[in-house]
Design an enzyme around this catalytic site. Structure first.
Site, PDB file in Angstrom:
ATOM      1  N   CYS A  16       0.803  -1.216   0.000  1.00 25.42           N
ATOM      2  CA  CYS A  16       0.000   0.000   0.000  1.00 25.42           C
ATOM      3  C   CYS A  16       0.834   1.264   0.000  1.00 25.42           C
ATOM      4  CB  CYS A  16      -0.973   0.023   1.175  1.00 25.42           C
ATOM      5  SG  CYS A  16      -0.190  -0.097   2.774  1.00 25.42           S
ATOM      6  N   GLY A  42       0.072  -0.207  -4.829  1.00 30.98           N
ATOM      7  CA  GLY A  42      -1.132  -0.990  -4.588  1.00 30.98           C
ATOM      8  C   GLY A  42      -2.171  -0.727  -5.652  1.00 30.98           C
ATOM      9  N   ASN A 121       0.519   1.821   6.171  1.00 31.03           N
ATOM     10  CA  ASN A 121       1.416   1.122   5.251  1.00 31.03           C
ATOM     11  C   ASN A 121       2.365   0.276   6.091  1.00 31.03           C
ATOM     12  OD1 ASN A 121       3.178   0.282   3.249  1.00 31.03           O
ATOM     13  ND2 ASN A 121       4.262   2.235   3.146  1.00 31.03           N
ATOM     14  N   GLY A 122       2.367  -1.017   5.866  1.00 30.79           N
ATOM     15  CA  GLY A 122       3.231  -1.911   6.621  1.00 30.79           C
ATOM     16  C   GLY A 122       2.491  -3.179   6.994  1.00 30.79           C
ATOM     17  N   TYR A 262      13.339  -2.001  -5.710  1.00 30.56           N
ATOM     18  CA  TYR A 262      12.163  -2.270  -6.545  1.00 30.56           C
ATOM     19  C   TYR A 262      10.925  -1.457  -6.198  1.00 30.56           C
ATOM     20  CZ  TYR A 262       8.312  -4.942  -8.664  1.00 30.56           C
ATOM     21  OH  TYR A 262       7.202  -5.306  -9.364  1.00 30.56           O
TER      22      TYR A 262
END
Length: 485
Positions: A16, A42, A121-122, A262
């Site tokens: 996300c 996402g 996020n995580g 990436y």
């Protein structure tokens, strides 16, 4: 609901991105633009919550791309106000592949002192233990997401303000979290003590912005101010500006090194370094560590491109676009027939035959996960008449799953977990296969002495198996860490 690219299942996926704005009229429109820039983090679903003193909190959650949903005036008019946050999702914790709308963030809670929305996020590594405890004490969960635990922990806190309740809640949480949240009057940003996932602060006119990456600041014309520090909480309001707190015990930063390799967009800045330049430097290090005689260096698009440019520059071997990506695949094949599915990677990649034929080709890619896509690409290159195929990988072998917000296959599905480099070469059917070393990767991201085993500067658990936070939920299910083996 399947992912946006059903054939792109051989890459690690960040689950996300988060974005928030305060102090700008029609803040939700700025959030939509920011989420569009973070779409790579996402693609399953997105959501926005806004606040306006007249209408109160308003929210919209939709499946699919930001451009297909949050560009419609009829929807955006329902999200008024000068304060808004948003989230784009690719599921990790929760029901993968069958996301329910109730799993789409931001999540909202109504407390005695007012409402609050939160986007995370995580990944919370003790979420299942927390969930069992909270349910036993009467909490009723509405989603399968680990992030909802934060809202319930806030509800059970006895603190008198929402920021203080959030501090209470996050002190109970293990794992990785970069949080963007909002009350009626404040925008809130928090990073976990290790700073595993990114979060940055920007300024636009009289307004402030929080974002997962700097590229999303650029799209709305915001100025990058600084990164939110590991373990820092910022409270932002029009009256007081940015207030900074450090509610957690200090720990050495362990930022996710795969963000450099990436996840982040190449036009973002991480730790003061251009992601593009870091990836180009990875290619340079890779050429130094693993030279090979060849005629052409080709990236596996798009993530392998900067590293391939660096490899070509360092090796002196010409660079060429030997593989072309179909940029418009989108959701055309969201429910493909079996015949189309069997076409596999050819739906998204095509070989430039005139450039490839008769040449010794170096293919530069960012990673090898299951190896299925790499085998298909090798087959395509040989079918196009290549004399030799050599793979050079811009990350070390991915041998361990990530539990901090990345969708990773089970360990036995990771090729590097049970094969040596030579065995992987034979499995992929290529003339040679070399990965950058972990030391080489550290040098490429600016750590000139490489990796310090006594105190690693990054989270590199997917390569090293050394988890900075024990994945307690997974250990209870039987997962064995490297230390336990």
């Amino acid at each position: 609901m399947p992912p946006a690219h059903p054939f792109d299942d051989d890459k690690l996926k960040e689950e996300c991105g988060v974005f928030g704005v305060i102090g700008l009229a029609d803040a939700a429109n700025f959030v939509a633009l920011g989420l569009h820039a973070l779409q790579h983090r996402g693609q399953e679903a997105g959501g926005i919550v806004s606040y306006d003193p007249v209408t109160g909190f308003q929210s919209a959650r939709r499946f699919g791309y930001v451009r297909d949903n949050f560009t419609k005036a009829s929807l955006m008019e329902t999200l008024p106000g000068s304060l808004a946050i948003g989230h784009v999702r690719y599921s990790t914790a929760g029901s993968k592949g069958q996301t329910a709308i109730r799993d789409v963030q931001p999540f909202f809670g109504e407390f005695a002192m007012g409402g609050a929305a939160i986007a995370h996020n995580g990944n919370i590594t003790n979420a299942e233990a927390l969930r069992r405890e909270l349910i036993q004490h009467g909490s009723i969960f509405q989603s399968s997401s680990d992030s909802e635990c934060i809202i319930h922990l806030m509800a059970r806190s006895f603190q008198k303000t929402i920021p203080e309740r959030m501090k209470d809640a996050l002190r109970r949480v293990e794992g990785a979290f970069s949080v963007v949240a909002m009350t009626r009057t404040k925008l809130i940003g928090v990073r976990d003590p290790l700073g595993v996932r990114p979060l940055v602060l920007g300024r636009i006119g009289d307004g402030w912005v929080l974002s997962s990456e700097t590229c999303a600041l650029d799209i709305i014309g915001a100025e990058f101010v600084r990164e939110i520090e590991p373990g820092e909480m910022v409270l932002i309001s029009p009256e007081k500006g940015v207030e900074s707190f450090h509610p957690f015990e200090h720990r050495s930063s362990r930022f996710c090194i795969f963000e450099h390799v990436y996840f982040s967009r190449p036009d973002s800045i991480l730790g003061g370094r251009s992601v593009y330049e870091t990836r180009r430097q990875i290619g340079i290090e890779l050429a130094r560590e693993a030279p090979v005689e060849a005629d052409l260096v080709c990236p596996v698009p798009d993530s392998g491109t900067p590293a391939a440019i660096g490899f070509s520059h360092e090796s002196g071997i010409p660079y060429g676009m030997g593989i072309i990506r179909n940029q418009y695949m989108g959701r055309t094949f969201i429910e493909p027939t079996e015949q189309i599915r069997n076409m596999g990677v050819r739906l998204k990649l095509n070989v430039n035959r005139a450039l490839i034929a008769g040449k010794r080709i170096i293919l530069v890619d960012d990673s090898v996960v299951r190896g299925t896509t790499s085998r298909k690409i090798r087959e395509m290159i040989l079918d196009a008449g290549a004399a030799e195929v050599h793979f050079r990988i811009a990350s070390p072998p991915t041998a361990w799953p990530c539990f901090y917000g990345v969708d990773t296959p089970q360990r036995d599905k990771l090729l590097a977990s049970h094969m040596s480099e030579d065995e992987m070469r034979d499995y992929l059917g290529v003339d040679s296969l070399k990965f950058i070393s972990l030391d080489g990767l550290y040098r490429a991201v600016g750590e000139v002495e490489g990796r310090n085993d006594r105190c690693p500067q990054y989270c590199d658990a997917c390569f090293s198996g050394e988890y900075p936070v024990a994945p307690s939920d997974m250990i209870q299910k039987g997962f064995q860490t490297k230390a336990a083996q």
